[in-house]
Design an enzyme around this catalytic site. Structure first.
Site, PDB file in Angstrom:
ATOM      1  N   LYS A   1       0.643  -1.188  -0.298  1.00 20.64           N
ATOM      2  CA  LYS A   1       0.482  -0.034   0.177  1.00 20.64           C
ATOM      3  C   LYS A   1       0.634   0.961   0.152  1.00 20.64           C
ATOM      4  O   LYS A   1       0.526   2.380  -0.634  1.00 20.64           O
ATOM      5  CB  LYS A   1      -1.350  -0.577   1.913  1.00 20.64           C
ATOM      6  CG  LYS A   1      -1.699   1.811   1.443  1.00 20.64           C
ATOM      7  CD  LYS A   1      -2.869   1.396   2.466  1.00 20.64           C
ATOM      8  CE  LYS A   1      -2.854   2.516   3.581  1.00 20.64           C
ATOM      9  NZ  LYS A   1      -1.441   3.126   4.264  1.00 20.64           N
ATOM     10  N   ASN A   2       1.501   1.147   1.108  1.00 21.53           N
ATOM     11  CA  ASN A   2       2.020   2.610   0.860  1.00 21.53           C
ATOM     12  C   ASN A   2       3.649   3.203  -0.344  1.00 21.53           C
ATOM     13  O   ASN A   2       3.895   4.153  -0.293  1.00 21.53           O
ATOM     14  CB  ASN A   2       3.498   2.862   2.794  1.00 21.53           C
ATOM     15  CG  ASN A   2       1.976   2.794   3.486  1.00 21.53           C
ATOM     16  OD1 ASN A   2       1.075   2.884   3.020  1.00 21.53           O
ATOM     17  ND2 ASN A   2       2.742   2.556   4.548  1.00 21.53           N
TER      18      ASN A   2
ATOM     19  N   CYS B   1      -5.867   8.393   8.051  1.00 26.63           N
ATOM     20  CA  CYS B   1      -5.956   7.839   9.650  1.00 26.63           C
ATOM     21  C   CYS B   1      -5.256   9.035  10.254  1.00 26.63           C
ATOM     22  O   CYS B   1      -3.988   9.799  10.446  1.00 26.63           O
ATOM     23  CB  CYS B   1      -5.215   6.361   9.427  1.00 26.63           C
ATOM     24  SG  CYS B   1      -5.671   5.300   8.783  1.00 26.63           S
TER      25      CYS B   1
ATOM     26  N   ARG C   1      -0.070  14.369  12.989  1.00 31.49           N
ATOM     27  CA  ARG C   1       0.730  14.704  11.628  1.00 31.49           C
ATOM     28  C   ARG C   1       1.118  15.754  10.894  1.00 31.49           C
ATOM     29  O   ARG C   1       1.008  16.020   9.633  1.00 31.49           O
ATOM     30  CB  ARG C   1      -0.312  12.900  10.659  1.00 31.49           C
ATOM     31  CG  ARG C   1      -0.372  11.933  11.942  1.00 31.49           C
ATOM     32  CD  ARG C   1      -1.001  10.746  10.965  1.00 31.49           C
ATOM     33  NE  ARG C   1       0.097  10.138   9.886  1.00 31.49           N
ATOM     34  CZ  ARG C   1      -0.828   9.132   9.144  1.00 31.49           C
ATOM     35  NH1 ARG C   1      -2.000   9.208   9.400  1.00 31.49           N
ATOM     36  NH2 ARG C   1       0.081   8.938   8.520  1.00 31.49           N
TER      37      ARG C   1
ATOM     38  N   ASP D   1       3.415   0.452  12.393  1.00 37.49           N
ATOM     39  CA  ASP D   1       2.074   0.124  12.075  1.00 37.49           C
ATOM     40  C   ASP D   1       1.812  -1.843  11.885  1.00 37.49           C
ATOM     41  O   ASP D   1       0.869  -2.136  11.942  1.00 37.49           O
ATOM     42  CB  ASP D   1       2.197   0.177  10.920  1.00 37.49           C
ATOM     43  CG  ASP D   1       1.964   1.931  10.043  1.00 37.49           C
ATOM     44  OD1 ASP D   1       1.531   2.455  10.364  1.00 37.49           O
ATOM     45  OD2 ASP D   1       2.312   1.517   8.569  1.00 37.49           O
TER      46      ASP D   1
ATOM     47  N   ARG E   1      -9.494   0.178   3.651  1.00 38.19           N
ATOM     48  CA  ARG E   1      -8.351   1.319   3.427  1.00 38.19           C
ATOM     49  C   ARG E   1      -7.059   0.462   2.910  1.00 38.19           C
ATOM     50  O   ARG E   1      -6.172   0.847   1.590  1.00 38.19           O
ATOM     51  CB  ARG E   1      -7.207   1.740   3.830  1.00 38.19           C
ATOM     52  CG  ARG E   1      -8.372   3.379   4.253  1.00 38.19           C
ATOM     53  CD  ARG E   1      -7.727   4.235   5.477  1.00 38.19           C
ATOM     54  NE  ARG E   1      -8.687   5.509   5.969  1.00 38.19           N
ATOM     55  CZ  ARG E   1      -8.293   6.627   4.969  1.00 38.19           C
ATOM     56  NH1 ARG E   1      -8.329   6.000   4.477  1.00 38.19           N
ATOM     57  NH2 ARG E   1      -9.658   7.257   5.745  1.00 38.19           N
TER      58      ARG E   1
HETATM   59  N1  EPU Z   1       6.619  14.146  11.249  1.00 39.29           N
HETATM   60  C1  EPU Z   1       7.289  15.443  11.729  1.00 39.29           C
HETATM   61  N2  EPU Z   1       7.066  16.376   9.860  1.00 39.29           N
HETATM   62  C2  EPU Z   1       6.908  16.145   9.135  1.00 39.29           C
HETATM   63  C3  EPU Z   1       6.443  14.613   8.932  1.00 39.29           C
HETATM   64  C4  EPU Z   1       6.115  13.731   9.963  1.00 39.29           C
HETATM   65  O1  EPU Z   1       7.234  16.064  12.929  1.00 39.29           O
HETATM   66  O2  EPU Z   1       6.813  17.289   8.381  1.00 39.29           O
HETATM   67  C5  EPU Z   1       6.940  13.111  12.246  1.00 39.29           C
HETATM   68  C6  EPU Z   1       5.263  12.245  12.438  1.00 39.29           C
HETATM   69  O3  EPU Z   1       4.136  13.308  13.608  1.00 39.29           O
HETATM   70  C7  EPU Z   1       5.856  11.114  13.586  1.00 39.29           C
HETATM   71  C8  EPU Z   1       7.265  11.086  12.971  1.00 39.29           C
HETATM   72  O4  EPU Z   1       7.459  12.202  11.559  1.00 39.29           O
HETATM   73  O5  EPU Z   1       6.411  10.938  14.571  1.00 39.29           O
HETATM   74  C9  EPU Z   1       7.123   9.676  11.294  1.00 39.29           C
HETATM   75  O6  EPU Z   1       6.477  10.143  10.623  1.00 39.29           O
HETATM   76  P1  EPU Z   1       6.263   9.758   8.267  1.00 39.29           P
HETATM   77  O7  EPU Z   1       6.570  11.011   7.999  1.00 39.29           O
HETATM   78  O8  EPU Z   1       7.498   8.972   8.726  1.00 39.29           O
HETATM   79  O9  EPU Z   1       4.838   9.732   8.380  1.00 39.29           O
HETATM   80  P2  EPU Z   1       3.635   9.320   7.545  1.00 39.29           P
HETATM   81  O10 EPU Z   1       4.979   9.547   5.329  1.00 39.29           O
HETATM   82  O11 EPU Z   1       2.743  10.580   7.861  1.00 39.29           O
HETATM   83  C10 EPU Z   1       3.373   7.356   6.509  1.00 39.29           C
HETATM   84  C11 EPU Z   1       3.242   5.804   6.425  1.00 39.29           C
HETATM   85  C12 EPU Z   1       2.093   5.577   7.347  1.00 39.29           C
HETATM   86  C13 EPU Z   1       3.488   4.738   8.747  1.00 39.29           C
HETATM   87  C14 EPU Z   1       3.937   5.821   9.031  1.00 39.29           C
HETATM   88  C15 EPU Z   1       5.643   5.663   9.829  1.00 39.29           C
HETATM   89  C16 EPU Z   1       1.708   6.503   4.167  1.00 39.29           C
HETATM   90  C17 EPU Z   1       1.537   6.590   3.278  1.00 39.29           C
HETATM   91  N3  EPU Z   1       1.836   6.537   5.236  1.00 39.29           N
HETATM   92  O12 EPU Z   1       2.874   7.904   7.338  1.00 39.29           O
HETATM   93  O13 EPU Z   1       1.176   4.259   7.663  1.00 39.29           O
HETATM   94  O14 EPU Z   1       3.093   5.014  10.656  1.00 39.29           O
HETATM   95  O15 EPU Z   1       5.064   6.318   7.878  1.00 39.29           O
HETATM   96  O16 EPU Z   1       5.757   4.306   9.480  1.00 39.29           O
HETATM   97  O17 EPU Z   1       3.617   5.790   3.901  1.00 39.29           O
HETATM   98  C18 EPU Z   1      -0.002   3.108   7.611  1.00 39.29           C
HETATM   99  O18 EPU Z   1       0.282   2.456   6.966  1.00 39.29           O
HETATM  100  O19 EPU Z   1      -1.328   2.628   8.235  1.00 39.29           O
HETATM  101  C19 EPU Z   1       0.198   4.597   8.249  1.00 39.29           C
HETATM  102  C20 EPU Z   1      -0.690   4.948   9.316  1.00 39.29           C
END
Ligand code: EPU
Length: 447
Positions: free
Chosen positions: A48-49, A143, A148, A333, A426
């Site tokens: 998915k991701n 989610c 975030r 996750d 999803r």
């Molecule tokens: N963070 C910041 N600033 C940013 C971005 C992130 O402070 O600009 C913080 C977040 O608050 C968090 C950490 O950095 O504490 C990591 O967040 P990350 O950006 O890695 O998460 P994401 O890209 O929003 C993706 C996956 C999530 C998964 C996370 C962590 C996708 C679409 N989503 O989210 O997947 O939990 O990485 O591995 O790729 C899921 O598949 O159910 C899901 C939620």
């Protein structure tokens, strides 16, 4: 308990707009008769991701991208709908192969309702900025188990010379007069989303972009491999320094998405919690190392093959300690799914969540209603293992929390009703079909 749609929920609004469900409808739910061990074989779908990054990245390509091993999940359908609405030609060649041609797409704003219904729509900002030098995209939804922020994405766009304005509802990004130029960005937190968005934004930007403290998840490598296949020059993906040398154009081509690490991990945890013996096929065992090691430590038998993993429950699980970390650490996750294993293990287990502190709230209360003994204090949950869980009516508050509740329902004595299943759909392709093939009693019903 019947869960009525909340019209404020953008995802529900989308489902209504597509006639998938009627306004005011009672959401469908899963009914699970638990206590039946799982036996047999299943195939894992595409990640998915990775898919939700690669699909927006096709905006950068002149020509047709044939993408294989695409998971059949609602997040993917929504992204494809967004691209279609923007003028892309999208052709579903088979259930897991789609051809996307964005050659004629203009720089129009993607439909805000669709954008707000998922998280990964924020990759459209990087894709539009990289291709057109400007972008206006509604803030993403998805989610919401924790705050975030996207400040690290913005930091990357600024490093490329963009001006970015973020309001409560929109992100506007545009190149300054002199145009975008490769730059260096050191991420303050290891962010999967920011790493991906900066890669996407910089592929067509002149000069070299360097991302330091980059995330190393398998789907980042997959995105880089996809873009390189189309003509990009990205090196270092999978390490914490990624270098992107801008190219003038990307051309079409074919690419197959890697298997989903978290879907595979979810089925592995299900077998460990529920019992049985299952061959999980179409996986990359290396991506599963951390999960395999933890399940072995807890007493499950885990055997790796070239592209499959067998999991067998041979004894009651033992207690364990887990700390979620960016890849190659234990994935956040998988927190809920391993949490369910712990509710049934001997002794007191502990999970420390280091990425999304509030993630426990998405499922711990629901598990307690099934008999689990969980105490949450700040970033840590202490889980006292019990002999069994019992069926209950529970709500999925997000995708992975929902998956954890399904596992709990499969392991519990009696009937479990899992509501809000649109979250689960999803990200899990054909969950009911795959579990039923393993002998589970699970049905998707409408009231
Ligand atoms: N963070 C910041 N600033 C940013 C971005 C992130 O402070 O600009 C913080 C977040 O608050 C968090 C950490 O950095 O504490 C990591 O967040 P990350 O950006 O890695 O998460 P994401 O890209 O929003 C993706 C996956 C999530 C998964 C996370 C962590 C996708 C679409 N989503 O989210 O997947 O939990 O990485 O591995 O790729 C899921 O598949 O159910 C899901 C939620």
């Amino acid at each position: 308990r019947r869960s009525r749609l909340r019209v404020s929920d953008c995802f529900a609004t989308y489902l209504i707009s597509q006639n998938h469900i009627k306004e005011g409808a009672v959401l469908t739910k899963y009914v699970i008769r638990g206590g039946k061990p799982l036996y047999g074989e299943i195939d894992i779908s595409g990640a998915k991701n990775a898919a939700v990054a690669i699909i927006p990245a096709t905006l950068l390509v002149q020509g047709c991208c044939r993408i294989e091993n695409v998971p059949d999940i609602s997040d993917v359908h929504i992204l494809l709908d967004i691209l279609k609405q923007m003028g892309a030609s999208v052709c579903q060649r088979s259930h897991d192969t789609v051809e996307i041609d964005c050659t004629n797409v203009g720089d129009m704003e993607p439909d805000p309702t669709l954008v707000r219904s998922i998280r990964a729509s924020y990759y459209l900002i990087g894709a539009q900025l990289g291709r057109f030098g400007r972008s206006r995209v509604a803030l993403p939804g998805g989610c919401n188990f924790a705050p975030r922020p996207i400040d690290q994405h913005v930091k990357g766009f600024l490093a490329l010379g963009a001006e970015v304005e973020e309001t409560d509802a929109y992100v506007d990004a545009r190149a300054r007069e002199e145009g975008l130029q490769g730059g260096r960005v050191n991420l303050d937190v290891v962010s999967v989303g920011a790493t991906i968005n900066i890669i996407i934004a910089s592929v067509l930007v002149p000069g070299q972009t360097v991302i330091e403290n980059a995330a190393k998840e398998p789907h980042i490598v997959d995105l880089a491999n996809f873009l390189n296949t189309m003509g990009a020059k990205i090196s270092g993906a999978g390490t914490d320094v990624i270098k992107i040398r801008g190219v003038k154009a990307l051309r079409g081509g074919a690419y197959s998405i890697i298997p989903d690490q978290i879907e595979a991990g979810t089925y592995m945890a299900a077998v460990a919690a529920v019992g049985g013996n299952v061959l999980i096929k179409n996986v990359i065992p290396k991506h599963m190392d951390c999960i395999s090691a933890k399940l072995r430590e807890m007493g499950a038998r885990v055997i790796e093959y070239d592209d499959a993993i067998r999991v067998q429950k041979v004894r009651r699980l033992r207690r364990a300690t887990v700390k979620t970390m960016p890849y190659p650490g234990f994935p956040t996750d998988m927190q809920g799914q391993i949490g369910v294993c712990m509710t049934l293990a001997e002794g007191v287990s502990r999970i420390t969540e280091s990425i999304y502190e509030t993630r426990f709230f998405a499922y711990c209360e629901e598990l307690r209603s099934m008999g689990a003994k969980i105490q949450v204090s700040g970033k840590t949950a202490a889980i006292t293992g019990w002999e069994e869980l019992h069926g209950a009516t529970v709500k999925a508050h997000d995708l992975r929390a929902g998956a954890a509740l399904v596992i709990a329902g499969l392991a519990a004595q009696g009937e479990t009703f899992v509501e809000n299943i649109h979250y689960i759909e999803r990200g899990y392709e054909n969950l009911i079909g795959k579990l039923t093939a393993l002998g589970a009693h699970i049905q998707r019903v409408e009231d």
